[in-house]
Design an enzyme around this catalytic site. Structure first.
Site, PDB file in Angstrom:
ATOM      1  N   SER A 200      -3.059   0.129   7.091  1.00 59.84           N
ATOM      2  CA  SER A 200      -1.646  -0.088   7.430  1.00 59.84           C
ATOM      3  C   SER A 200      -0.974   1.261   7.658  1.00 59.84           C
ATOM      4  O   SER A 200      -1.402   2.278   7.099  1.00 59.84           O
ATOM      5  CB  SER A 200      -0.928  -0.806   6.287  1.00 59.84           C
ATOM      6  OG  SER A 200       0.463  -0.839   6.519  1.00 59.84           O
TER       7      SER A 200
ATOM      8  N   TYR B  26       1.716  -1.496  -2.751  1.00 55.97           N
ATOM      9  CA  TYR B  26       1.135  -1.837  -1.442  1.00 55.97           C
ATOM     10  C   TYR B  26       0.724  -0.549  -0.722  1.00 55.97           C
ATOM     11  O   TYR B  26      -0.386  -0.449  -0.174  1.00 55.97           O
ATOM     12  CB  TYR B  26       2.162  -2.617  -0.609  1.00 55.97           C
ATOM     13  CG  TYR B  26       1.638  -3.075   0.736  1.00 55.97           C
ATOM     14  CD1 TYR B  26       0.821  -4.197   0.844  1.00 55.97           C
ATOM     15  CD2 TYR B  26       1.969  -2.390   1.909  1.00 55.97           C
ATOM     16  CE1 TYR B  26       0.335  -4.619   2.084  1.00 55.97           C
ATOM     17  CE2 TYR B  26       1.491  -2.804   3.146  1.00 55.97           C
ATOM     18  CZ  TYR B  26       0.675  -3.921   3.234  1.00 55.97           C
ATOM     19  OH  TYR B  26       0.192  -4.331   4.462  1.00 55.97           O
TER      20      TYR B  26
END
Ligand code: NDP
Length: 265
Positions: free
Chosen positions: A156, A169
């Protein structure tokens, strides 16, 4: 033992993983797809995975579906066992399953419980599933030296972009970046390519909860290409890897983010 290539794709009942699974089916891969529709207050629902399985069948590919939590070693064992018994081979692993924190919380207040959940699903699961499948790929390479084996993980832009309301995250995705480097290095001697796809802002269920925020940011120029990414954008990049077009680029991060990663003045 099938003559067709086989891929395991985690988190493929919907979103990016589904897009990847359909792309691989169109490239003549048979599939084992995993998902984990489970919340403590509802009955498990296999319907989305079954729909993906149906769409894959329409493309002429075989597809097994298996519910399982990638953070559980028993469930990971079950996934690999299914690929072994059903197809006897695995040419490609796509570590795609991932979750956002259940609740965004400031770095100064966030909980260990959320840290353990997110790191378990987003990093520990892929790390040990890769270990297991890599060992199997090494064995397969001995008996089938001409076959190509590849491992792809969904990272990501959060691996290098600070979002203090979801630190766990970001950490999990930074871990995926290092995991890719480690396995690329270790598995190069066996001819197994290892890659990271780094998606930007992609329209899926995960981002639907922050749609208005990202609509505004994209319109204001956050990304040079002013649109949301689609699962198919990610799928095309995985398809290029599956076709062997990047085989000398092991360890590479493929940014699929509309140019988000560019530094701009
Ligand atoms: P979705 O929420 O749309 O889909 C997540 C998928 O992962 C579903 O198939 C879900 O299964 C599965 N899953 C969730 N938890 C588990 C688990 N414990 N074990 C196995 N499978 C699980 O997410 P996206 O498609 O958006 O995200 C896919 C990946 O891409 C993730 O790793 C995410 O971090 C990453 N990513 C997404 C971006 C985006 O903008 N959307 C940007 C950058 C990265 P089920 O349907 O059964 O719940």
């Amino acid at each position: 033992m099938t003559e067709r290539s086989v891929a395991i794709v985690t988190g493929a009942s919907r979103g990016i993983g589904k897009g990847i699974a359909l792309e691989l089916a169109s490239l003549d891969y048979d599939l084992v797809i995993n998902y984990f529709d489970f919340t403590a207050d509802s009955e498990p629902d296999d319907s989305r995975a079954e729909q993906t399985q149906k769409e894959i069948a329409e493309l002429g590919a075989e597809c097994e579906i298996l519910r399982g939590d990638v953070s559980s070693s028993g469930d990971r064992d079950g996934l690999v066992a299914l690929a072994k018994t059903r197809y006897g081979r695995c040419d490609m692993l796509v570590n795609n399953a991932g979750v956002a924190p259940s609740k965004r919380m400031d770095l100064l207040d966030a909980t260990e419980e959320s840290f353990d959940r997110v790191m378990g699903i987003n990093l520990k699961g892929p790390y040990f599933l890769t270990q297991q499948v890599a060992n199997w790929m090494v064995e397969q390479k001995e008996t089938h030296p001409k076959r190509a084996f590849r491992i792809v993980s969904t990272g990501s832009i959060s691996s290098y972009t600070s979002s203090p309301a979801r630190g766990e995250y970001c950490l999990s995705k930074a871990g995926i970046s290092m995991m890719t480097k480690l396995y690329a290095d270790r598995l190069a001697e066996y001819g197994i390519g290892v890659f990271e796809i780094s998606p930007g802002i992609i329209a899926t269920d995960m981002t639907s909860v922050v749609k208005d925020k990202y609509d505004k940011l994209i319109a204001e120029g956050l990304t040079p290409i002013k649109r949301w990414g689609k699962p198919e954008d990610i799928a095309k990049a995985v398809g290029a890897i599956a076709e062997g077009r990047l085989d000398f680029s092991t360890g590479q991060v493929i940014n699929v983010d509309g140019g988000f990663h560019l530094r701009r003045l």
